[in-house]
Design an enzyme around this catalytic site. Structure first.
Site, mmCIF file in Angstrom:
data_model
loop_
_atom_site.group_PDB
_atom_site.id
_atom_site.type_symbol
_atom_site.label_atom_id
_atom_site.label_comp_id
_atom_site.label_asym_id
_atom_site.label_seq_id
_atom_site.Cartn_x
_atom_site.Cartn_y
_atom_site.Cartn_z
ATOM 1 N N LYS A 1 2.745 1.142 -1.123
ATOM 2 C CA LYS A 1 3.324 2.446 -0.791
ATOM 3 C C LYS A 1 3.446 2.652 0.717
ATOM 4 O O LYS A 1 2.532 2.325 1.463
ATOM 5 C CB LYS A 1 2.409 3.527 -1.382
ATOM 6 C CG LYS A 1 2.957 4.910 -1.434
ATOM 7 C CD LYS A 1 1.988 5.771 -2.238
ATOM 8 C CE LYS A 1 2.383 7.208 -2.279
ATOM 9 N NZ LYS A 1 3.541 7.524 -3.062
ATOM 10 N N GLY B 1 -3.518 0.734 4.384
ATOM 11 C CA GLY B 1 -3.364 -0.718 4.267
ATOM 12 C C GLY B 1 -1.924 -1.171 4.422
ATOM 13 O O GLY B 1 -1.643 -2.186 5.066
ATOM 14 N N CYS B 2 -1.007 -0.415 3.838
ATOM 15 C CA CYS B 2 0.408 -0.781 3.906
ATOM 16 C C CYS B 2 0.953 -0.604 5.325
ATOM 17 O O CYS B 2 1.778 -1.406 5.776
ATOM 18 C CB CYS B 2 1.203 0.043 2.906
ATOM 19 S SG CYS B 2 0.663 -0.248 1.202
ATOM 20 N N THR B 3 0.490 0.420 6.016
ATOM 21 C CA THR B 3 0.899 0.625 7.404
ATOM 22 C C THR B 3 0.384 -0.513 8.276
ATOM 23 O O THR B 3 1.120 -1.085 9.068
ATOM 24 C CB THR B 3 0.376 1.981 7.924
ATOM 25 O OG1 THR B 3 0.940 3.024 7.111
ATOM 26 C CG2 THR B 3 0.757 2.191 9.379
ATOM 27 N N ALA C 1 2.448 -3.680 7.637
ATOM 28 C CA ALA C 1 3.775 -3.590 8.255
ATOM 29 C C ALA C 1 3.673 -3.728 9.774
ATOM 30 O O ALA C 1 4.511 -4.380 10.406
ATOM 31 C CB ALA C 1 4.444 -2.272 7.881
#
Length: 155
Positions: A37, A42-44, A47
């Site tokens: 998401k 974690g996703c930030t 990326a």
């Protein structure tokens, strides 16, 4: 589930940079990383890690594309907020994540639900999966993928 040595599915991924990539014959190596998401910790971090290495991937002639089921408008906000240098693709209909087997049953606090497994695939220019990482842990992952991409270019 797609494994190393398999051919990537014959799907076209449209990325936020306007490019369309035919996974079965991308014409150049591609890193396709699946994440749950936009705008979560974690996703930030993942990326941002791929963004920090974007020039190195470009020098290795490897395209990097992140994939989640978030809509493109949310991707655009995420890219803008964190000044991301890697394009993102929306998999709202689930065709890409279903084909790769990354839409899986998860469990949190005993509650089961469906969600995106953090996974990464290095796909060769011929559409063959060179390396697959499942159940990815974010720290040092982007650097590990870059090393694998460089190693596959010299193999």
């Amino acid at each position: 589930m797609i494994n190393e040595g398999d051919r990537a599915p014959a799907l076209t991924v449209t990325a936020s940079d306007g490019s369309n990539v035919n996974l079965a014959a991308p014409g150049q190596p591609i890193v396709l990383y699946f994440y749950p998401k936009d705008d979560t910790s974690g996703c930030t971090r993942e990326a941002q890690d791929f963004t920090a290495l974007a020039d190195d991937f470009a020098k290795a002639r490897v395209k990097v594309v992140g994939v989640s089921r978030d809509p493109m408008k949310k991707h655009e906000k995420f890219i803008s907020k964190y000044d991301l240098a890697v394009p993102l693709a929306s998999d709202e209909d689930g065709k890409i994540s279903d084909a790769f087997g990354t839409w899986v049953e998860k469990s949190m606090y005993g509650r089961k639900y469906m969600g995106m497994e953090r996974a990464t695939y290095l796909i060769g220019s011929d559409g063959r999966v060179l390396k697959a990482w499942r159940k990815v842990k974010v720290p040092n992952h982007a650097a590990e993928v870059l090393k694998a991409a460089r190693d596959s270019a010299t193999a």
